[in-house]
Design a protein around this motif. Sequence first.
Motif, short mmCIF file in Angstrom:
data_model
loop_
_atom_site.label_atom_id
_atom_site.label_comp_id
_atom_site.label_asym_id
_atom_site.label_seq_id
_atom_site.Cartn_x
_atom_site.Cartn_y
_atom_site.Cartn_z
N GLU A 152 43.90 42.48 40.09
CA GLU A 152 44.27 41.86 41.37
C GLU A 152 43.86 40.38 41.45
N ARG A 153 43.93 39.68 40.33
CA ARG A 153 43.45 38.29 40.27
C ARG A 153 44.08 37.40 41.35
N ASP A 154 45.41 37.39 41.43
CA ASP A 154 46.08 36.49 42.39
C ASP A 154 45.75 36.87 43.83
N TYR A 155 45.69 38.17 44.10
CA TYR A 155 45.35 38.65 45.45
C TYR A 155 43.93 38.22 45.84
N ILE A 156 43.00 38.38 44.91
CA ILE A 156 41.60 38.02 45.18
C ILE A 156 41.48 36.52 45.40
N ILE A 157 42.09 35.72 44.53
CA ILE A 157 42.01 34.26 44.66
C ILE A 157 42.60 33.82 46.00
N GLU A 158 43.76 34.36 46.36
CA GLU A 158 44.42 33.97 47.61
C GLU A 158 43.52 34.22 48.81
N ASN A 159 42.86 35.37 48.85
CA ASN A 159 42.06 35.71 50.03
C ASN A 159 40.66 35.10 50.01
#
Length: 395
Positions: A152-159
């Motif tokens: 979930e790299r992109d999801y984690i970075i976004e939030n």
Amino acid sequence: MRILNIIAQKPMSTGSGIYLTELVRVMAEQGHTQGVVAGVYKEDVVNLPDSAKFYPVYYNSPELPFNIFGMSDEMPYESSRYCDMTRDMEEKFKKAFLTVIERAVEEIKPDIILCHHLYLLTSLVRERYPRTKVYGFCHNTDIRQMGKHNLERDYIIENVRKLDRIFAPQKAQADEVVKAYGVEEDKITLVGIGYNQSIFNAVGRTEEKSVKRLLFTGKVAEKKGVMSLLRCLNKLDIPEDKLELTLVGGAGNEEEYGIIKELAKNCKYKVEFTGRLTPLQVADRYRSSDIFVLPSFFDAIPLVVIEALACGMKVVVTTLPGVPEFFANNAPEANIRYVKLPTLVNMDEPVKEELPEFEARLAKAIAESINDESKANADCVSKLSWENILKKVLE
């Protein structure tokens, strides 16, 4: 204030759990209304202030039929690894935590939510409560997870970028947060780390003049440098009855622990394994030992080093990023010797070929500390306290 504290793992084990627990303790003393959401097993005993309402999320349950996901790949208790999280496990993880968090938010009605680790659960909370102040604490292991796999790299970075503020122990971690998540520098506050002065102090300190006592506290594992520590002791030119080592802490994993036990048998000095101890028991060990050794390959600011210094010990520790600078700025009188790390791959794995030289450097630093007849100054860390950290957080 009304404060909700959240962590995905146990609140009474490892550095981040102790960090949360100590902040909760200080917040309770100051009269704040608070709740704590944490991942535990049903048999766990959680020691939190009576005024802090506990909202457990139970692993190894019908809702979460697997072990606790630990921020380190090897935890001092039965655990799962985030890199092994399947889509089904992830959905169960999200549902179980959000169900409990929603109940806690409804009951506590928090002014702020404090999430520990800039990782999956913190990202879920930020997404679910966009209009609530949500702050995140970096504990270094979150950065390691981001560097080792792509869950979930992109999801984690976004939030993580959407958090109202991020707290980092020191500049080295703040720089890594900027690099790993693309967070703006002015969104990060350096808060340092504290210790419980009522437990960790030099009152009643005793020293055995005829025997030098070395002490390690932490996860008894290869990545904490325990294997190198045991091997390096055989390089010391000190009579066998004049030195002993105590290893305080639980096992990283059973295979490694077996190798460490075998290395201890082959060590020319006495080696004691105590297992995990309570903070009071650990403090007693500090006060009856001479030199604290932490040859770790990966850590933020190790709380155990501060606690050992507070109990009047000398310290030998590796050149962990930012650690020499932190103690130079915050405890300039501390009796610490630094050992240069070997080259690391995958963030925390030493290059095997460099271990002999690293272990020679470690042995040299230990010998120098043993031969140093000056007294350690237990007051050198007195300005580092959880109260000061909480003040920065609430400001």
